[in-house]
Motif scaffolding. Structure first.
Motif, PDB file in Angstrom:
ATOM      1  N   GLY A  12      69.374  82.299  95.800  1.00  0.00           N
ATOM      2  CA  GLY A  12      68.064  82.032  95.215  1.00  0.00           C
ATOM      3  C   GLY A  12      67.350  80.909  95.936  1.00  0.00           C
ATOM      4  N   LEU A  13      68.084  79.855  96.281  1.00  0.00           N
ATOM      5  CA  LEU A  13      67.498  78.741  97.028  1.00  0.00           C
ATOM      6  C   LEU A  13      67.032  79.211  98.398  1.00  0.00           C
ATOM      7  CD1 LEU A  13      66.935  75.704  97.538  1.00  0.00           C
ATOM      8  CD2 LEU A  13      69.297  75.533  98.343  1.00  0.00           C
ATOM      9  N   LEU A  14      67.849  79.994  99.075  1.00  0.00           N
ATOM     10  CA  LEU A  14      67.474  80.487 100.403  1.00  0.00           C
ATOM     11  C   LEU A  14      66.231  81.370 100.327  1.00  0.00           C
ATOM     12  CD1 LEU A  14      70.997  81.324 101.870  1.00  0.00           C
ATOM     13  CD2 LEU A  14      69.630  79.255 102.199  1.00  0.00           C
ATOM     14  N   ARG A  15      66.178  82.245  99.323  1.00  0.00           N
ATOM     15  CA  ARG A  15      64.994  83.097  99.155  1.00  0.00           C
ATOM     16  C   ARG A  15      63.760  82.263  98.857  1.00  0.00           C
ATOM     17  NH1 ARG A  15      68.818  86.597  96.921  1.00  0.00           N
ATOM     18  NH2 ARG A  15      68.563  85.690  94.856  1.00  0.00           N
ATOM     19  N   GLU A  16      63.916  81.248  98.006  1.00  0.00           N
ATOM     20  CA  GLU A  16      62.789  80.371  97.663  1.00  0.00           C
ATOM     21  C   GLU A  16      62.253  79.660  98.907  1.00  0.00           C
ATOM     22  OE1 GLU A  16      62.262  76.001  95.666  1.00  0.00           O
ATOM     23  OE2 GLU A  16      63.829  77.287  94.874  1.00  0.00           O
ATOM     24  N   LEU A  17      63.162  79.119  99.716  1.00  0.00           N
ATOM     25  CA  LEU A  17      62.732  78.417 100.924  1.00  0.00           C
ATOM     26  C   LEU A  17      62.085  79.374 101.920  1.00  0.00           C
ATOM     27  CD1 LEU A  17      65.694  75.931 101.415  1.00  0.00           C
ATOM     28  CD2 LEU A  17      63.401  75.441 100.533  1.00  0.00           C
ATOM     29  N   ALA A  18      62.616  80.567 102.045  1.00  0.00           N
ATOM     30  CA  ALA A  18      62.015  81.557 102.953  1.00  0.00           C
ATOM     31  C   ALA A  18      60.644  81.978 102.456  1.00  0.00           C
ATOM     32  CB  ALA A  18      62.924  82.776 103.076  1.00  0.00           C
ATOM     33  N   ARG A  19      60.520  82.197 101.165  1.00  0.00           N
ATOM     34  CA  ARG A  19      59.236  82.595 100.578  1.00  0.00           C
ATOM     35  C   ARG A  19      58.202  81.485 100.769  1.00  0.00           C
ATOM     36  NH1 ARG A  19      61.471  84.724  96.375  1.00  0.00           N
ATOM     37  NH2 ARG A  19      61.632  82.774  95.235  1.00  0.00           N
ATOM     38  N   THR A  20      58.593  80.256 100.537  1.00  0.00           N
ATOM     39  CA  THR A  20      57.691  79.116 100.692  1.00  0.00           C
ATOM     40  C   THR A  20      57.271  78.967 102.144  1.00  0.00           C
ATOM     41  OG1 THR A  20      58.773  78.012  98.852  1.00  0.00           O
ATOM     42  CG2 THR A  20      57.428  76.650 100.283  1.00  0.00           C
ATOM     43  N   GLU A  21      58.215  79.154 103.062  1.00  0.00           N
ATOM     44  CA  GLU A  21      57.898  79.052 104.494  1.00  0.00           C
ATOM     45  C   GLU A  21      56.846  80.082 104.884  1.00  0.00           C
ATOM     46  OE1 GLU A  21      57.754  78.146 108.483  1.00  0.00           O
ATOM     47  OE2 GLU A  21      58.595  76.968 106.852  1.00  0.00           O
ATOM     48  N   ARG A  22      57.024  81.317 104.412  1.00  0.00           N
ATOM     49  CA  ARG A  22      56.042  82.360 104.736  1.00  0.00           C
ATOM     50  C   ARG A  22      54.683  82.043 104.144  1.00  0.00           C
ATOM     51  NH1 ARG A  22      60.476  85.781 103.798  1.00  0.00           N
ATOM     52  NH2 ARG A  22      59.808  86.109 101.664  1.00  0.00           N
ATOM     53  N   SER A  23      54.661  81.522 102.906  1.00  0.00           N
ATOM     54  CA  SER A  23      53.376  81.269 102.245  1.00  0.00           C
ATOM     55  C   SER A  23      52.659  80.049 102.790  1.00  0.00           C
ATOM     56  CB  SER A  23      53.579  81.124 100.737  1.00  0.00           C
ATOM     57  OG  SER A  23      54.268  79.939 100.450  1.00  0.00           O
ATOM     58  N   THR A  24      53.384  79.139 103.450  1.00  0.00           N
ATOM     59  CA  THR A  24      52.731  77.941 103.982  1.00  0.00           C
ATOM     60  C   THR A  24      52.229  78.121 105.406  1.00  0.00           C
ATOM     61  OG1 THR A  24      54.852  77.029 104.688  1.00  0.00           O
ATOM     62  CG2 THR A  24      54.035  76.348 102.528  1.00  0.00           C
ATOM     63  N   ARG A  25      52.482  79.258 106.009  1.00  0.00           N
ATOM     64  CA  ARG A  25      51.961  79.500 107.354  1.00  0.00           C
ATOM     65  C   ARG A  25      50.443  79.542 107.333  1.00  0.00           C
ATOM     66  NH1 ARG A  25      55.245  83.718 111.049  1.00  0.00           N
ATOM     67  NH2 ARG A  25      56.937  82.310 111.499  1.00  0.00           N
ATOM     68  N   ARG A  26      49.862  79.146 108.452  1.00  0.00           N
ATOM     69  CA  ARG A  26      48.401  79.182 108.563  1.00  0.00           C
ATOM     70  C   ARG A  26      47.912  80.612 108.419  1.00  0.00           C
ATOM     71  NH1 ARG A  26      50.095  76.641 113.317  1.00  0.00           N
ATOM     72  NH2 ARG A  26      49.379  78.477 114.424  1.00  0.00           N
ATOM     73  N   SER A  27      46.687  80.766 107.930  1.00  0.00           N
ATOM     74  CA  SER A  27      46.114  82.106 107.832  1.00  0.00           C
ATOM     75  C   SER A  27      45.928  82.660 109.240  1.00  0.00           C
ATOM     76  CB  SER A  27      44.774  82.056 107.105  1.00  0.00           C
ATOM     77  OG  SER A  27      43.861  81.265 107.825  1.00  0.00           O
ATOM     78  N   GLY A  28      46.007  83.963 109.360  1.00  0.00           N
ATOM     79  CA  GLY A  28      45.865  84.591 110.672  1.00  0.00           C
ATOM     80  C   GLY A  28      47.159  84.640 111.449  1.00  0.00           C
ATOM     81  N   ASP A  29      48.281  84.303 110.812  1.00  0.00           N
ATOM     82  CA  ASP A  29      49.548  84.312 111.513  1.00  0.00           C
ATOM     83  C   ASP A  29      50.264  85.656 111.409  1.00  0.00           C
ATOM     84  OD1 ASP A  29      49.378  81.868 112.650  1.00  0.00           O
ATOM     85  OD2 ASP A  29      50.695  80.859 111.240  1.00  0.00           O
ATOM     86  N   ALA A  30      49.554  86.696 111.031  1.00  0.00           N
ATOM     87  CA  ALA A  30      50.162  88.021 111.007  1.00  0.00           C
ATOM     88  C   ALA A  30      50.653  88.381 112.405  1.00  0.00           C
ATOM     89  CB  ALA A  30      49.170  89.059 110.501  1.00  0.00           C
ATOM     90  N   VAL A  31      49.951  87.907 113.410  1.00  0.00           N
ATOM     91  CA  VAL A  31      50.374  88.147 114.796  1.00  0.00           C
ATOM     92  C   VAL A  31      51.723  87.489 115.033  1.00  0.00           C
ATOM     93  CG1 VAL A  31      49.838  87.653 117.223  1.00  0.00           C
ATOM     94  CG2 VAL A  31      48.030  88.423 115.683  1.00  0.00           C
ATOM     95  N   LEU A  32      51.865  86.233 114.599  1.00  0.00           N
ATOM     96  CA  LEU A  32      53.145  85.551 114.789  1.00  0.00           C
ATOM     97  C   LEU A  32      54.249  86.228 113.992  1.00  0.00           C
ATOM     98  CD1 LEU A  32      52.082  81.792 114.779  1.00  0.00           C
ATOM     99  CD2 LEU A  32      52.547  83.281 116.733  1.00  0.00           C
ATOM    100  N   ASP A  33      53.935  86.664 112.780  1.00  0.00           N
ATOM    101  CA  ASP A  33      54.943  87.363 111.976  1.00  0.00           C
ATOM    102  C   ASP A  33      55.429  88.633 112.665  1.00  0.00           C
ATOM    103  OD1 ASP A  33      54.825  85.465 109.979  1.00  0.00           O
ATOM    104  OD2 ASP A  33      53.420  86.611 108.741  1.00  0.00           O
ATOM    105  N   THR A  34      54.559  89.263 113.427  1.00  0.00           N
ATOM    106  CA  THR A  34      54.905  90.499 114.120  1.00  0.00           C
ATOM    107  C   THR A  34      55.743  90.246 115.367  1.00  0.00           C
ATOM    108  OG1 THR A  34      52.883  91.545 113.338  1.00  0.00           O
ATOM    109  CG2 THR A  34      53.951  92.565 115.242  1.00  0.00           C
ATOM    110  N   PHE A  35      55.403  89.202 116.119  1.00  0.00           N
ATOM    111  CA  PHE A  35      56.020  89.000 117.425  1.00  0.00           C
ATOM    112  C   PHE A  35      57.041  87.870 117.489  1.00  0.00           C
ATOM    113  CE2 PHE A  35      51.969  91.131 118.175  1.00  0.00           C
ATOM    114  CZ  PHE A  35      52.409  92.226 118.892  1.00  0.00           C
TER     115      PHE A  35
END
Length: 183
Positions: free
Chosen positions: A79-102
């Motif tokens: 649960g802690l690992l999922r929470e930290l991963a979820r928070t990391e994804r949500s704190t990325r700058r907008s427009g980082d869909a490119v980074l998420d892909t590559f």
């Protein structure tokens, strides 16, 4: 993890990484993740002494990475690992869909074919790998860029280095590289 200040997920992530950076704790954590649910099983699976196992499990428990199940066995705090991963994804700058892909897990999957996306990914690699104004010998540049290429299809550290210099993210002089900040 330190739950006194849950509003600092980036700090909690850094603490977890620091916790697992020590080899004995990482081995103990891996043993629990693979099913060892007692100190004896962890010691055997991780190849640690009883003392090293006890110390590693103590720190892992203190930081919340490993918890005790109701039946007394050990388990990873997924649960802690999922929470930290979820928070990391949500704190990325907008427009980082490119980074998420590559870029995944701090590794380059592949370089985009589209030039504007390629420039965005390369800027990200430069920003994450090198501090502005610091001089890096070519050997260090190569080591840092190799880390990005471990999972990349058809991209090597030499290609990345060449792009970073050509795009002006790195300046090269006599085998020494410096990251250039955008004006």
């Amino acid at each position: 993890m330190d739950t006194d200040n849950p509003s600092e997920p980036a700090e909690r992530s850094r603490q977890l990484i620091g916790l697992l950076a020590e080899e004995r704790r990482l081995r103990a954590f891996a043993a629990v993740a693979l099913g060892a649910d007692s100190a004896g099983q962890v010691a055997e699976a991780a190849g640690l002494t009883a003392k090293d196992t006890a110390l590693a499990l103590l720190r892992l428990r203190e930081q919340g990475a490993v918890t005790d199940r109701p039946d007394g066995g050990l388990t990873v705090s997924y649960g802690l690992l999922r929470e930290l991963a979820r928070t990391e994804r949500s704190t990325r700058r907008s427009g980082d869909a490119v980074l998420d892909t590559f870029v995944r897990g701090g590794r380059l999957v592949r370089l985009p074919a589209q030039w504007t996306r390629k420039k965005q990914v390369l800027r990200h690699i430069a920003e994450q790998s090198f501090e502005p104004g610091v001089e890096y010998p070519e050997r260090v540049v190569n080591e840092r860029l190799r880390g990005w290429c471990e999972d990349a299809d058809d991209t090597d550290h030499v290609t990345l280095r060449r792009y970073l210099v050509d795009l002006g993210h790195l300046r090269r002089s006599d085998g020494v590289y410096t990251r250039v900040t955008a004006a």
